[in-house]
Scaffold this motif. Structure first.
Motif, PDB file in Angstrom:
ATOM      1  N   VAL A 108     -55.843  35.842 -28.385  1.00 42.45           N
ATOM      2  CA  VAL A 108     -54.754  36.300 -27.517  1.00 42.45           C
ATOM      3  C   VAL A 108     -54.780  37.812 -27.354  1.00 42.45           C
ATOM      4  O   VAL A 108     -54.663  38.338 -26.239  1.00 42.45           O
ATOM      5  CB  VAL A 108     -53.391  35.838 -28.079  1.00 42.45           C
ATOM      6  CG1 VAL A 108     -52.239  36.514 -27.326  1.00 42.45           C
ATOM      7  CG2 VAL A 108     -53.260  34.320 -27.972  1.00 42.45           C
ATOM      8  N   GLU A 109     -54.938  38.517 -28.461  1.00 42.96           N
ATOM      9  CA  GLU A 109     -54.846  39.977 -28.414  1.00 42.96           C
ATOM     10  C   GLU A 109     -56.158  40.645 -27.993  1.00 42.96           C
ATOM     11  O   GLU A 109     -56.141  41.773 -27.499  1.00 42.96           O
ATOM     12  CB  GLU A 109     -54.414  40.506 -29.784  1.00 42.96           C
ATOM     13  CG  GLU A 109     -53.125  39.900 -30.317  1.00 42.96           C
ATOM     14  CD  GLU A 109     -51.915  40.162 -29.425  1.00 42.96           C
ATOM     15  OE1 GLU A 109     -51.936  41.155 -28.648  1.00 42.96           O
ATOM     16  OE2 GLU A 109     -50.958  39.355 -29.499  1.00 42.96           O
ATOM     17  N   ASP A 204     -44.958  29.283 -27.659  1.00 41.16           N
ATOM     18  CA  ASP A 204     -44.963  30.434 -26.765  1.00 41.16           C
ATOM     19  C   ASP A 204     -46.235  31.268 -26.931  1.00 41.16           C
ATOM     20  O   ASP A 204     -46.831  31.719 -25.957  1.00 41.16           O
ATOM     21  CB  ASP A 204     -43.733  31.305 -27.028  1.00 41.16           C
ATOM     22  CG  ASP A 204     -42.434  30.583 -26.725  1.00 41.16           C
ATOM     23  OD1 ASP A 204     -42.475  29.593 -25.958  1.00 41.16           O
ATOM     24  OD2 ASP A 204     -41.391  30.987 -27.263  1.00 41.16           O
ATOM     25  N   TYR A 205     -46.655  31.455 -28.182  1.00 44.03           N
ATOM     26  CA  TYR A 205     -47.803  32.330 -28.415  1.00 44.03           C
ATOM     27  C   TYR A 205     -49.122  31.617 -28.098  1.00 44.03           C
ATOM     28  O   TYR A 205     -49.989  32.176 -27.413  1.00 44.03           O
ATOM     29  CB  TYR A 205     -47.806  32.806 -29.869  1.00 44.03           C
ATOM     30  CG  TYR A 205     -48.783  33.937 -30.106  1.00 44.03           C
ATOM     31  CD1 TYR A 205     -48.421  35.256 -29.866  1.00 44.03           C
ATOM     32  CD2 TYR A 205     -50.080  33.693 -30.546  1.00 44.03           C
ATOM     33  CE1 TYR A 205     -49.311  36.295 -30.058  1.00 44.03           C
ATOM     34  CE2 TYR A 205     -50.981  34.720 -30.746  1.00 44.03           C
ATOM     35  CZ  TYR A 205     -50.584  36.022 -30.504  1.00 44.03           C
ATOM     36  OH  TYR A 205     -51.474  37.043 -30.677  1.00 44.03           O
ATOM     37  N   ARG A 208     -50.756  31.290 -24.691  1.00 42.64           N
ATOM     38  CA  ARG A 208     -51.413  32.470 -24.123  1.00 42.64           C
ATOM     39  C   ARG A 208     -52.927  32.449 -24.333  1.00 42.64           C
ATOM     40  O   ARG A 208     -53.634  33.294 -23.780  1.00 42.64           O
ATOM     41  CB  ARG A 208     -50.817  33.741 -24.736  1.00 42.64           C
ATOM     42  CG  ARG A 208     -49.354  33.956 -24.390  1.00 42.64           C
ATOM     43  CD  ARG A 208     -48.723  35.046 -25.244  1.00 42.64           C
ATOM     44  NE  ARG A 208     -49.420  36.318 -25.110  1.00 42.64           N
ATOM     45  CZ  ARG A 208     -49.194  37.381 -25.875  1.00 42.64           C
ATOM     46  NH1 ARG A 208     -48.292  37.307 -26.861  1.00 42.64           N
ATOM     47  NH2 ARG A 208     -49.870  38.495 -25.692  1.00 42.64           N
ATOM     48  N   ARG A 209     -53.435  31.499 -25.114  1.00 40.89           N
ATOM     49  CA  ARG A 209     -54.884  31.385 -25.281  1.00 40.89           C
ATOM     50  C   ARG A 209     -55.498  30.816 -24.004  1.00 40.89           C
ATOM     51  O   ARG A 209     -55.077  29.765 -23.540  1.00 40.89           O
ATOM     52  CB  ARG A 209     -55.227  30.477 -26.463  1.00 40.89           C
ATOM     53  CG  ARG A 209     -54.683  30.942 -27.795  1.00 40.89           C
ATOM     54  CD  ARG A 209     -54.982  29.954 -28.915  1.00 40.89           C
ATOM     55  NE  ARG A 209     -54.394  28.642 -28.641  1.00 40.89           N
ATOM     56  CZ  ARG A 209     -54.449  27.602 -29.466  1.00 40.89           C
ATOM     57  NH1 ARG A 209     -55.051  27.716 -30.638  1.00 40.89           N
ATOM     58  NH2 ARG A 209     -53.896  26.448 -29.148  1.00 40.89           N
ATOM     59  N   ARG A 210     -56.486  31.490 -23.450  1.00 42.69           N
ATOM     60  CA  ARG A 210     -57.093  31.068 -22.198  1.00 42.69           C
ATOM     61  C   ARG A 210     -58.488  30.488 -22.365  1.00 42.69           C
ATOM     62  O   ARG A 210     -59.038  29.920 -21.421  1.00 42.69           O
ATOM     63  CB  ARG A 210     -57.159  32.262 -21.228  1.00 42.69           C
ATOM     64  CG  ARG A 210     -55.779  32.827 -20.886  1.00 42.69           C
ATOM     65  CD  ARG A 210     -54.939  31.829 -20.137  1.00 42.69           C
ATOM     66  NE  ARG A 210     -53.550  32.268 -19.978  1.00 42.69           N
ATOM     67  CZ  ARG A 210     -52.616  31.570 -19.337  1.00 42.69           C
ATOM     68  NH1 ARG A 210     -52.922  30.391 -18.817  1.00 42.69           N
ATOM     69  NH2 ARG A 210     -51.381  32.036 -19.238  1.00 42.69           N
ATOM     70  N   LYS A 231     -55.052  25.381 -22.196  1.00 41.84           N
ATOM     71  CA  LYS A 231     -55.156  25.743 -20.789  1.00 41.84           C
ATOM     72  C   LYS A 231     -56.514  25.421 -20.188  1.00 41.84           C
ATOM     73  O   LYS A 231     -56.613  25.047 -19.025  1.00 41.84           O
ATOM     74  CB  LYS A 231     -54.864  27.244 -20.612  1.00 41.84           C
ATOM     75  CG  LYS A 231     -53.509  27.683 -21.144  1.00 41.84           C
ATOM     76  CD  LYS A 231     -52.372  26.981 -20.436  1.00 41.84           C
ATOM     77  CE  LYS A 231     -51.015  27.496 -20.910  1.00 41.84           C
ATOM     78  NZ  LYS A 231     -49.891  26.786 -20.266  1.00 41.84           N
TER      79      LYS A 231
END
Length: 266
Positions: A108-109, A204-205, A208-210, A231
């Motif tokens: 994510v980051e 929620d967190y 965010r992984r794509r 995703k």
């Protein structure tokens, strides 16, 4: 064996095996209270086709033990720095338990670092009912007998499928851990304000992984839950019912086969 300085007070131990020309390499990230020896069941088989980097997270194994900052987010930042030091632009990041949190935070980051993720019974997606017991566990880890408290927590990680050898191996690792690392890392996984281990913070967190994610669980309910968060259409969720939290150590050949097959399809 190699060490890499990744911060003013953190030096990470890692091993680097296999085909140095294979891309992207596999980055193997262990769980809470253990170290990269956890991958001894798997490295040789994986290294036949991949470059394999297995690292001891800060506070664990042969790596530095900071007085503070032993959290999944700091560990993910360490991994980003390690890959920079090694000149590796991208990896397939593989994480078990707390390591599943760490590699997810890395994805994510620092999304440019992670081509794909493999998470093994990861330390996220806990229900509020389970989380209600975490403050008591943390108090035990900060109490007079922290290693006994850690051993009690670790009993949740095994079942009848877990060989005695694996139980003994993890118990010995836990009793060699610095108590403040056990407490700080556990708390940061599940209780602190930016923890992602408990729902709905996990939802929620992790949404965010794509990148593509292969997630292997021992619990059908949590496997179904994570499938709704993925995703990339190449993602997959497996459930090895009857296995314990130590599923990849109990079934090393199945683990290698599952990872190799999924990576081949990618």
């Amino acid at each position: 064996m190699p060490y890499a300085q990744v911060g003013p007070d953190v030096r990470l131990f890692y091993t680097d095996d296999g085909d140095a020309m294979s891309a992207p390499p596999l980055l193997l990230v262990h769980g809470w209270g253990t170290d990269s020896h956890q991958w001894s069941w798997h490295i040789d088989a994986l290294a036949e086709r991949h470059r394999v980097i297995a690292v001891d997270l800060r506070g664990h194994g042969y790596s530095s033990v900071p007085e503070t900052g032993n959290t999944p987010r700091a560990m993910a930042a360490d991994l980003d720095a390690l890959l920079g030091r090694l000149g590796i632009p991208q990896v397939v990041a593989v994480g078990h338990s707390m390591g599943g949190q760490v590699v997810s935070i890395l994805a994510v980051e620092h999304p440019e670092r992670v081509r794909a993720l493999v998470t093994l019974d990861p330390g996220y997606g806990m229900s509020a009912e389970i989380a209600a017991g975490f403050p008591r566990m943390i108090a035990g880890l900060r109490g007079e007998r922290p290693h006994e408290a850690a051993e009690g927590i670790d009993e949740w990680c095994t079942n009848a499928a877990t060989p005695a050898l694996i139980r003994r191996w993890h118990k010995r690792r836990l009793y060699g851990m610095p108590p403040h690392v056990l407490a700080e890392a556990f708390e940061a996984m599940f209780v602190t304000g930016d923890a992602i281990g408990v729902r709905p913070a996990s939802d929620d967190y992790l949404a965010r992984r794509r990148c593509p994610v292969l997630s292997i669980w021992a619990d059908q309910g949590r496997a179904q839950w994570e499938s709704g968060l993925l995703k990339d259409p190449a993602s997959a969720v497996l459930c090895w019912e009857g296995a314990s939290h130590r599923l990849h150590e109990e079934r090393p050949e199945d683990f290698v086969t599952a990872v190799e097959g999924w990576l081949h399809r990618l």
